[in-house]
Design an enzyme around this catalytic site. Structure first.
Site, short mmCIF file in Angstrom:
data_model
loop_
_atom_site.label_atom_id
_atom_site.label_comp_id
_atom_site.label_asym_id
_atom_site.label_seq_id
_atom_site.Cartn_x
_atom_site.Cartn_y
_atom_site.Cartn_z
N GLN A 96 0.85 -1.20 0.00
CA GLN A 96 0.00 0.00 0.00
C GLN A 96 0.88 1.24 0.00
O GLN A 96 0.39 2.35 -0.08
CB GLN A 96 -0.87 0.02 1.26
CG GLN A 96 -1.80 -1.17 1.38
CD GLN A 96 -2.28 -1.35 2.82
OE1 GLN A 96 -3.27 -0.75 3.21
NE2 GLN A 96 -1.59 -2.15 3.60
N ASN A 97 2.19 1.03 0.14
CA ASN A 97 3.10 2.17 0.24
C ASN A 97 3.41 2.76 -1.14
O ASN A 97 3.43 2.05 -2.14
CB ASN A 97 4.41 1.75 0.93
CG ASN A 97 4.15 1.26 2.34
OD1 ASN A 97 3.09 1.52 2.90
ND2 ASN A 97 5.10 0.55 2.91
N ASP A 99 6.21 4.72 -1.48
CA ASP A 99 7.58 5.24 -1.35
C ASP A 99 8.63 4.59 -2.24
O ASP A 99 9.77 5.05 -2.31
CB ASP A 99 8.02 5.17 0.13
CG ASP A 99 7.88 3.77 0.74
OD1 ASP A 99 8.05 2.78 0.01
OD2 ASP A 99 7.59 3.67 1.96
N HIS A 114 -1.57 1.47 -4.18
CA HIS A 114 -1.87 2.91 -4.06
C HIS A 114 -0.98 3.77 -4.95
O HIS A 114 -0.87 4.97 -4.73
CB HIS A 114 -1.78 3.35 -2.59
CG HIS A 114 -2.87 2.78 -1.73
ND1 HIS A 114 -2.82 2.73 -0.36
CD2 HIS A 114 -4.06 2.22 -2.07
CE1 HIS A 114 -3.92 2.17 0.11
NE2 HIS A 114 -4.69 1.84 -0.90
N GLY A 186 3.42 -4.59 8.96
CA GLY A 186 3.30 -3.16 9.23
C GLY A 186 2.09 -2.49 8.61
O GLY A 186 2.21 -1.39 8.06
N ASN A 212 3.61 -6.99 13.21
CA ASN A 212 3.11 -5.63 13.43
C ASN A 212 3.48 -5.17 14.84
O ASN A 212 3.61 -5.99 15.73
CB ASN A 212 1.58 -5.60 13.26
CG ASN A 212 1.10 -4.29 12.73
OD1 ASN A 212 1.43 -3.90 11.62
ND2 ASN A 212 0.33 -3.56 13.52
N GLU A 214 1.63 -3.45 16.85
CA GLU A 214 0.52 -3.52 17.81
C GLU A 214 -0.59 -4.40 17.26
O GLU A 214 -0.56 -4.80 16.10
CB GLU A 214 -0.01 -2.11 18.11
CG GLU A 214 -0.37 -1.37 16.85
CD GLU A 214 -0.55 0.12 17.03
OE1 GLU A 214 -0.13 0.67 18.06
OE2 GLU A 214 -1.12 0.73 16.12
N ALA A 230 9.42 -4.60 12.39
CA ALA A 230 9.66 -5.46 11.22
C ALA A 230 11.14 -5.53 10.86
O ALA A 230 11.63 -6.57 10.42
CB ALA A 230 8.86 -4.93 10.03
P1 OAD Z 1 -1.29 2.61 9.23
O1 OAD Z 1 -0.65 3.86 9.73
O2 OAD Z 1 -2.78 2.56 9.26
O3 OAD Z 1 -0.75 1.34 10.02
C1 OAD Z 1 0.62 1.11 10.21
C2 OAD Z 1 0.78 -0.10 11.10
O4 OAD Z 1 2.19 -0.38 11.20
C3 OAD Z 1 0.27 0.10 12.52
O5 OAD Z 1 -0.57 -0.99 12.87
C4 OAD Z 1 1.55 0.13 13.38
O6 OAD Z 1 1.37 -0.48 14.64
C5 OAD Z 1 2.51 -0.69 12.54
N1 OAD Z 1 3.94 -0.36 12.71
C6 OAD Z 1 4.51 0.84 13.00
N2 OAD Z 1 5.84 0.74 13.03
C7 OAD Z 1 6.15 -0.55 12.76
C8 OAD Z 1 7.37 -1.28 12.64
N3 OAD Z 1 8.56 -0.70 12.80
N4 OAD Z 1 7.30 -2.61 12.36
C9 OAD Z 1 6.08 -3.22 12.19
N5 OAD Z 1 4.91 -2.58 12.30
C10 OAD Z 1 4.93 -1.26 12.56
O7 OAD Z 1 -0.73 2.40 7.74
P2 OAD Z 1 -1.32 1.48 6.56
O8 OAD Z 1 -1.93 0.24 7.11
O9 OAD Z 1 -0.24 1.34 5.57
O10 OAD Z 1 -3.70 5.23 1.95
O11 OAD Z 1 -2.44 2.42 5.99
C11 OAD Z 1 -3.11 2.06 4.82
C12 OAD Z 1 -3.44 3.24 3.98
O12 OAD Z 1 -4.06 4.26 4.77
C13 OAD Z 1 -2.25 3.95 3.37
O13 OAD Z 1 -1.76 3.33 2.20
C14 OAD Z 1 -2.79 5.32 3.08
C15 OAD Z 1 -3.52 5.55 4.39
O14 OAD Z 1 -4.55 6.46 4.38
C16 OAD Z 1 -3.84 6.26 1.12
O15 OAD Z 1 -3.23 7.28 1.25
C17 OAD Z 1 -4.82 6.01 -0.01
#
Ligand code: OAD
Length: 245
Positions: A96-97, A99, A114, A186, A212, A214, A230
Protein backbone atom coordinates in the site's frame (compact mmCIF):
# COMPACT_ATOMS: atom_id res chain seq x y z
CA UNK A 1 5.82 -24.93 13.71
CA UNK A 2 7.43 -21.54 13.27
CA UNK A 3 6.95 -18.71 10.78
CA UNK A 4 10.37 -19.51 9.30
CA UNK A 5 9.28 -23.12 8.81
CA UNK A 6 6.02 -22.04 7.14
CA UNK A 7 7.80 -19.66 4.75
CA UNK A 8 10.50 -22.24 4.05
CA UNK A 9 7.84 -24.76 2.96
CA UNK A 10 5.35 -22.42 1.28
CA UNK A 11 4.96 -22.82 -2.48
CA UNK A 12 3.47 -19.39 -3.09
CA UNK A 13 3.87 -16.90 -0.29
CA UNK A 14 2.62 -13.37 -0.84
CA UNK A 15 3.62 -10.41 1.33
CA UNK A 16 1.41 -7.40 1.95
CA UNK A 17 3.07 -4.32 3.39
CA UNK A 18 1.91 -1.02 4.84
CA UNK A 19 3.40 2.15 6.29
CA UNK A 20 4.82 0.27 9.33
CA UNK A 21 7.50 -1.38 7.19
CA UNK A 22 8.87 2.04 6.25
CA UNK A 23 8.71 3.43 9.81
CA UNK A 24 12.30 2.35 10.45
CA UNK A 25 13.30 4.29 7.32
CA UNK A 26 12.06 7.41 9.09
CA UNK A 27 8.67 7.67 7.39
CA UNK A 28 5.65 8.24 9.58
CA UNK A 29 2.66 5.92 9.66
CA UNK A 30 -0.87 7.20 9.04
CA UNK A 31 -2.91 6.20 12.06
CA UNK A 32 -2.33 6.32 15.79
CA UNK A 33 -1.38 9.17 18.05
CA UNK A 34 1.62 10.40 16.02
CA UNK A 35 0.25 9.31 12.64
CA UNK A 36 0.14 11.64 9.64
CA UNK A 37 -3.67 11.73 9.77
CA UNK A 38 -3.56 13.08 13.35
CA UNK A 39 -1.82 16.20 11.95
CA UNK A 40 -3.55 16.51 8.58
CA UNK A 41 -7.13 15.91 7.51
CA UNK A 42 -6.90 13.44 4.61
CA UNK A 43 -10.19 14.71 3.14
CA UNK A 44 -8.77 18.21 2.71
CA UNK A 45 -5.20 17.41 1.65
CA UNK A 46 -5.22 13.93 0.09
CA UNK A 47 -8.57 13.41 -1.60
CA UNK A 48 -9.27 13.66 -5.31
CA UNK A 49 -12.12 16.04 -4.52
CA UNK A 50 -9.84 18.52 -2.73
CA UNK A 51 -7.14 18.10 -5.40
CA UNK A 52 -9.60 18.90 -8.15
CA UNK A 53 -10.91 21.94 -6.28
CA UNK A 54 -7.49 23.31 -5.35
CA UNK A 55 -4.30 21.46 -6.35
CA UNK A 56 -2.30 24.13 -4.48
CA UNK A 57 -3.48 22.69 -1.12
CA UNK A 58 -2.28 19.23 -2.08
CA UNK A 59 1.12 20.50 -3.23
CA UNK A 60 1.58 22.50 0.00
CA UNK A 61 1.04 19.24 1.89
CA UNK A 62 3.40 17.42 -0.51
CA UNK A 63 6.03 20.13 0.00
CA UNK A 64 5.81 19.61 3.78
CA UNK A 65 6.05 15.82 3.83
CA UNK A 66 7.51 15.02 0.40
CA UNK A 67 11.19 15.51 1.15
CA UNK A 68 11.25 12.70 3.72
CA UNK A 69 9.67 10.35 1.13
CA UNK A 70 12.14 11.33 -1.58
CA UNK A 71 15.20 10.91 0.66
CA UNK A 72 14.19 7.80 2.65
CA UNK A 73 16.31 4.67 2.28
CA UNK A 74 15.18 1.04 2.46
CA UNK A 75 15.66 -0.58 5.87
CA UNK A 76 16.41 -4.14 7.03
CA UNK A 77 12.77 -5.18 6.64
CA UNK A 78 12.63 -4.14 2.95
CA UNK A 79 15.97 -5.91 2.41
CA UNK A 80 14.69 -9.08 4.08
CA UNK A 81 11.64 -9.24 1.78
CA UNK A 82 13.87 -8.69 -1.27
CA UNK A 83 16.09 -11.51 -0.06
CA UNK A 84 13.10 -13.82 0.44
CA UNK A 85 12.07 -13.14 -3.17
CA UNK A 86 15.64 -13.88 -4.30
CA UNK A 87 15.54 -17.15 -2.36
CA UNK A 88 12.22 -17.92 -4.10
CA UNK A 89 10.51 -18.01 -0.71
CA UNK A 90 8.01 -15.28 -1.55
CA UNK A 91 6.33 -14.77 -4.90
CA UNK A 92 5.70 -11.03 -4.71
CA UNK A 93 5.09 -8.04 -2.48
CA UNK A 94 1.75 -6.27 -2.62
CA UNK A 95 2.23 -2.88 -1.02
CA UNK A 96 0.00 0.00 0.00
CA UNK A 97 3.10 2.17 0.24
CA UNK A 98 3.94 4.76 -2.38
CA UNK A 99 7.58 5.24 -1.35
CA UNK A 100 9.23 2.84 -3.83
CA UNK A 101 11.46 1.43 -1.06
CA UNK A 102 10.75 -2.23 -1.93
CA UNK A 103 12.14 -1.79 -5.43
CA UNK A 104 15.12 0.14 -4.09
CA UNK A 105 15.82 -2.76 -1.70
CA UNK A 106 15.85 -5.13 -4.69
CA UNK A 107 12.31 -6.56 -4.76
CA UNK A 108 11.36 -7.20 -8.39
CA UNK A 109 7.74 -8.30 -8.24
CA UNK A 110 5.98 -5.44 -6.50
CA UNK A 111 2.29 -4.58 -6.89
CA UNK A 112 1.70 -1.00 -5.73
CA UNK A 113 -2.01 -0.79 -4.99
CA UNK A 114 -1.87 2.91 -4.06
CA UNK A 115 0.51 3.89 -6.85
CA UNK A 116 3.93 5.43 -6.45
CA UNK A 117 5.57 8.82 -5.96
CA UNK A 118 8.03 7.98 -8.75
CA UNK A 119 6.02 9.73 -11.46
CA UNK A 120 3.55 12.55 -11.90
CA UNK A 121 0.86 12.83 -14.57
CA UNK A 122 -0.95 15.77 -16.12
CA UNK A 123 -4.60 15.85 -15.05
CA UNK A 124 -5.54 17.39 -18.41
CA UNK A 125 -3.56 15.65 -21.18
CA UNK A 126 -2.25 12.63 -19.14
CA UNK A 127 1.41 13.25 -20.12
CA UNK A 128 3.67 11.69 -17.50
CA UNK A 129 6.94 12.99 -16.06
CA UNK A 130 9.52 11.87 -13.52
CA UNK A 131 8.76 13.32 -10.09
CA UNK A 132 12.09 15.22 -10.14
CA UNK A 133 10.51 17.50 -12.76
CA UNK A 134 7.63 18.37 -10.44
CA UNK A 135 10.06 18.93 -7.56
CA UNK A 136 12.04 21.41 -9.68
CA UNK A 137 8.83 23.30 -10.42
CA UNK A 138 7.64 23.06 -6.83
CA UNK A 139 10.64 25.01 -5.55
CA UNK A 140 9.91 27.77 -8.09
CA UNK A 141 6.12 27.93 -8.04
CA UNK A 142 3.06 26.70 -6.14
CA UNK A 143 1.63 24.09 -8.45
CA UNK A 144 3.71 21.97 -10.83
CA UNK A 145 2.20 22.18 -14.30
CA UNK A 146 2.43 20.24 -17.54
CA UNK A 147 4.93 21.74 -19.96
CA UNK A 148 2.79 20.59 -22.90
CA UNK A 149 -0.65 21.93 -21.95
CA UNK A 150 -0.32 23.81 -18.65
CA UNK A 151 -2.62 21.40 -16.77
CA UNK A 152 -1.83 20.64 -13.12
CA UNK A 153 0.40 17.69 -12.39
CA UNK A 154 -0.60 15.04 -9.88
CA UNK A 155 1.60 12.27 -8.46
CA UNK A 156 0.60 8.85 -9.75
CA UNK A 157 -0.76 7.84 -6.37
CA UNK A 158 -4.31 6.87 -5.47
CA UNK A 159 -5.91 9.70 -3.50
CA UNK A 160 -8.95 9.21 -1.26
CA UNK A 161 -12.03 8.89 -3.45
CA UNK A 162 -10.04 7.57 -6.40
CA UNK A 163 -10.37 4.08 -7.81
CA UNK A 164 -7.42 1.72 -7.75
CA UNK A 165 -6.73 0.80 -11.39
CA UNK A 166 -8.63 -2.41 -12.21
CA UNK A 167 -5.55 -4.05 -13.70
CA UNK A 168 -3.58 -3.57 -10.47
CA UNK A 169 -6.41 -4.88 -8.31
CA UNK A 170 -6.95 -7.91 -10.57
CA UNK A 171 -3.23 -8.68 -10.35
CA UNK A 172 -3.33 -8.48 -6.55
CA UNK A 173 -6.38 -10.74 -6.21
CA UNK A 174 -4.90 -13.25 -8.65
CA UNK A 175 -1.83 -13.51 -6.41
CA UNK A 176 -3.98 -13.78 -3.27
CA UNK A 177 -6.10 -16.54 -4.75
CA UNK A 178 -3.10 -18.71 -5.49
CA UNK A 179 -1.25 -17.93 -2.25
CA UNK A 180 -0.67 -20.62 0.36
CA UNK A 181 0.87 -18.15 2.78
CA UNK A 182 -0.01 -14.50 3.35
CA UNK A 183 2.53 -12.40 5.24
CA UNK A 184 1.27 -8.98 6.34
CA UNK A 185 3.90 -6.54 7.58
CA UNK A 186 3.30 -3.16 9.23
CA UNK A 187 -0.27 -2.48 8.23
CA UNK A 188 -3.36 -1.67 10.29
CA UNK A 189 -5.53 -2.87 7.38
CA UNK A 190 -8.08 -0.16 8.03
CA UNK A 191 -8.35 0.83 4.37
CA UNK A 192 -10.20 -1.12 1.68
CA UNK A 193 -9.60 -2.97 -0.55
CA UNK A 194 -6.37 -4.05 1.23
CA UNK A 195 -8.45 -4.68 4.37
CA UNK A 196 -10.14 -7.54 2.50
CA UNK A 197 -6.87 -9.20 1.38
CA UNK A 198 -6.29 -11.46 4.43
CA UNK A 199 -9.79 -12.88 4.13
CA UNK A 200 -9.40 -13.41 0.39
CA UNK A 201 -6.13 -15.28 1.02
CA UNK A 202 -7.60 -17.27 3.90
CA UNK A 203 -10.54 -18.34 1.73
CA UNK A 204 -8.07 -19.77 -0.76
CA UNK A 205 -6.49 -21.79 2.03
CA UNK A 206 -3.48 -19.58 2.82
CA UNK A 207 -1.95 -19.48 6.29
CA UNK A 208 -2.03 -15.92 7.63
CA UNK A 209 1.02 -14.39 9.31
CA UNK A 210 1.24 -10.88 10.74
CA UNK A 211 4.24 -8.86 11.86
CA UNK A 212 3.11 -5.63 13.43
CA UNK A 213 3.98 -3.33 16.31
CA UNK A 214 0.52 -3.52 17.81
CA UNK A 215 -2.68 -5.50 17.68
CA UNK A 216 -5.02 -4.96 14.71
CA UNK A 217 -8.69 -5.75 14.32
CA UNK A 218 -8.00 -8.65 11.95
CA UNK A 219 -5.64 -10.47 14.36
CA UNK A 220 -8.21 -13.24 14.90
CA UNK A 221 -7.69 -14.37 11.31
CA UNK A 222 -3.97 -14.91 11.90
CA UNK A 223 -2.34 -18.31 12.27
CA UNK A 224 0.84 -16.60 13.48
CA UNK A 225 1.36 -13.14 14.92
CA UNK A 226 4.57 -11.46 15.98
CA UNK A 227 4.59 -8.15 17.78
CA UNK A 228 7.59 -5.89 17.22
CA UNK A 229 9.59 -3.90 14.68
CA UNK A 230 9.66 -5.46 11.22
CA UNK A 231 13.29 -4.37 10.74
CA UNK A 232 14.32 -6.71 13.55
CA UNK A 233 11.89 -9.57 13.06
CA UNK A 234 12.09 -10.13 9.29
CA UNK A 235 15.92 -10.45 9.16
CA UNK A 236 15.72 -12.98 12.01
CA UNK A 237 13.19 -15.02 10.02
CA UNK A 238 15.45 -14.91 6.93
CA UNK A 239 18.38 -16.11 9.07
CA UNK A 240 16.32 -18.97 10.47
CA UNK A 241 15.27 -20.04 6.95
CA UNK A 242 18.90 -19.94 5.74
CA UNK A 243 20.07 -22.08 8.64
CA UNK A 244 17.40 -24.68 7.89
CA UNK A 245 18.42 -25.11 4.22
P1 OAD B 1 -1.29 2.61 9.23
O1 OAD B 1 -0.65 3.86 9.73
O2 OAD B 1 -2.78 2.56 9.26
O3 OAD B 1 -0.75 1.34 10.02
C1 OAD B 1 0.62 1.11 10.21
C2 OAD B 1 0.78 -0.10 11.10
O4 OAD B 1 2.19 -0.38 11.20
C3 OAD B 1 0.27 0.10 12.52
O5 OAD B 1 -0.57 -0.99 12.87
C4 OAD B 1 1.55 0.13 13.38
O6 OAD B 1 1.37 -0.48 14.64
C5 OAD B 1 2.51 -0.69 12.54
N1 OAD B 1 3.94 -0.36 12.71
C6 OAD B 1 4.51 0.84 13.00
N2 OAD B 1 5.84 0.74 13.03
C7 OAD B 1 6.15 -0.55 12.76
C8 OAD B 1 7.37 -1.28 12.64
N3 OAD B 1 8.56 -0.70 12.80
N4 OAD B 1 7.30 -2.61 12.36
C9 OAD B 1 6.08 -3.22 12.19
N5 OAD B 1 4.91 -2.58 12.30
C10 OAD B 1 4.93 -1.26 12.56
O7 OAD B 1 -0.73 2.40 7.74
P2 OAD B 1 -1.32 1.48 6.56
O8 OAD B 1 -1.93 0.24 7.11
O9 OAD B 1 -0.24 1.34 5.57
O10 OAD B 1 -3.70 5.23 1.95
O11 OAD B 1 -2.44 2.42 5.99
C11 OAD B 1 -3.11 2.06 4.82
C12 OAD B 1 -3.44 3.24 3.98
O12 OAD B 1 -4.06 4.26 4.77
C13 OAD B 1 -2.25 3.95 3.37
O13 OAD B 1 -1.76 3.33 2.20
C14 OAD B 1 -2.79 5.32 3.08
C15 OAD B 1 -3.52 5.55 4.39
O14 OAD B 1 -4.55 6.46 4.38
C16 OAD B 1 -3.84 6.26 1.12
O15 OAD B 1 -3.23 7.28 1.25
C17 OAD B 1 -4.82 6.01 -0.01
Amino acid sequence: MSIAHEIRHARRAVALTGAGISAESGLGTFRGKDGLWSRYDPASVASIESFTQDPRKFWEFAREIGWSFLTAKPNAAHMALAELEDMKRIDCVITQNIDGLHQRAGSKRVIEVHGSIGQVACTKCTATYETAKAVDQLVRQDVPTCERCGGSLKPQVVLFGEMIPKKTLDQAFKKLKSADLFLAVGTSLEVYPAASFPEAAKKSGAKIVSINMERTRWDDLCDYRVSGPAGEILPRIVQAIKISF
